[in-house]
Write a protein that holds these residues in place. Sequence first.
Motif, short mmCIF file in Angstrom:
data_model
loop_
_atom_site.label_atom_id
_atom_site.label_comp_id
_atom_site.label_asym_id
_atom_site.label_seq_id
_atom_site.Cartn_x
_atom_site.Cartn_y
_atom_site.Cartn_z
N VAL A 121 4.77 0.99 -1.49
CA VAL A 121 5.72 1.93 -0.90
C VAL A 121 5.76 1.78 0.61
O VAL A 121 6.83 1.72 1.23
CB VAL A 121 5.35 3.38 -1.28
N LEU A 122 4.60 1.69 1.23
CA LEU A 122 4.51 1.57 2.69
C LEU A 122 5.19 0.31 3.19
O LEU A 122 5.88 0.33 4.21
CB LEU A 122 3.04 1.59 3.11
N MET A 123 5.01 -0.80 2.47
CA MET A 123 5.58 -2.07 2.90
C MET A 123 7.10 -2.08 2.88
O MET A 123 7.74 -2.93 3.51
CB MET A 123 5.04 -3.21 2.03
N LYS A 124 7.69 -1.12 2.13
CA LYS A 124 9.15 -1.04 2.07
C LYS A 124 9.72 -0.07 3.10
O LYS A 124 10.94 0.05 3.22
CB LYS A 124 9.58 -0.61 0.67
N ALA A 125 8.85 0.63 3.83
CA ALA A 125 9.32 1.55 4.86
C ALA A 125 10.08 0.77 5.92
O ALA A 125 9.65 -0.32 6.33
CB ALA A 125 8.15 2.29 5.49
N CYS A 153 4.69 8.62 7.31
CA CYS A 153 5.43 7.96 6.24
C CYS A 153 4.94 8.56 4.92
O CYS A 153 3.72 8.65 4.69
CB CYS A 153 5.19 6.45 6.26
N VAL A 154 5.87 8.99 4.07
CA VAL A 154 5.51 9.57 2.78
C VAL A 154 5.21 8.44 1.80
O VAL A 154 6.03 7.54 1.60
CB VAL A 154 6.66 10.44 2.23
N LEU A 155 4.04 8.47 1.21
CA LEU A 155 3.64 7.47 0.22
C LEU A 155 3.77 7.98 -1.20
O LEU A 155 4.05 7.22 -2.13
CB LEU A 155 2.19 7.03 0.47
N CYS A 193 12.07 14.38 2.47
CA CYS A 193 11.55 13.02 2.62
C CYS A 193 10.87 12.60 1.33
O CYS A 193 9.94 13.26 0.86
CB CYS A 193 10.56 12.96 3.79
N ALA A 194 11.32 11.49 0.78
CA ALA A 194 10.78 10.93 -0.46
C ALA A 194 9.83 9.78 -0.13
O ALA A 194 9.72 9.37 1.03
CB ALA A 194 11.94 10.44 -1.34
N PRO A 195 9.12 9.25 -1.13
CA PRO A 195 8.25 8.10 -0.86
C PRO A 195 8.99 6.95 -0.18
O PRO A 195 10.07 6.55 -0.61
CB PRO A 195 7.77 7.71 -2.27
#
Length: 227
Positions: A14-18, A59-61, A82-84
């Motif tokens: 998820v974080l890598m797609k932020a 950042c929402v995970l 705010c979604a993941p």
Amino acid sequence: MNSSLKLSNRDRAVLMKAPFLAGLGNSALVRLMSMMTISTLPARKFVMREGETADAFYCVLNGYVRLFRLSREGREADIMVCAPGDTFAEHLLFNDNVYRCNAQTAEPATLARFDMQAVRDLAQQDPEIAKALIAAISRHLVGTMDCIANDRLFTAPQRVANYILSRCPVEGGSASIRLPFQKSLLAGMLGLAPEALSRAFSSLRRVGVTVRGRIIQVGDVQALKNI
């Protein structure tokens, strides 16, 4: 809150797609993530409050975080949910030192926290990181403009219809979607009072939309598009 957690494989994906991380090279990515801490929060926990010193962005995970403002009389005005993968408060990196809204978890959530001053210093040293952050802030501005336009251009039933259509898995025929959160949160997200959301759902029954709990059934997707 636990700030010593390690990233799970799912949370890392998820974080890598932020937006502010997705386009970074490996070196810049490692430097930025070295300033990150992972936190778990229970439902309805405040992450930040309006007027407090802006010392971090997030950042929402996992889970959902509600951003809103309060009037002097205590009335709430929702700004966004705010979604993941979504970030919030990073727009304050370059132009302010206090939070402009409240952030509260809508359910148990996992967040990545980035120290504001450390990232600000890093952005001054690394143009790649600065460009990524500016691009993320720009996307937020575009999203805000779209939100304002939708509030001006669409009726309550049309806003609800657009939300449903954006999540429908098919272009025609019947469909079913499940709300990822409570309807009260959807109401705030669409800029509606809870009773206005209920009236909007009622008006959509004529095109085959029915609601049972969090499940929304659409009898005819094409008819919904014509609302």
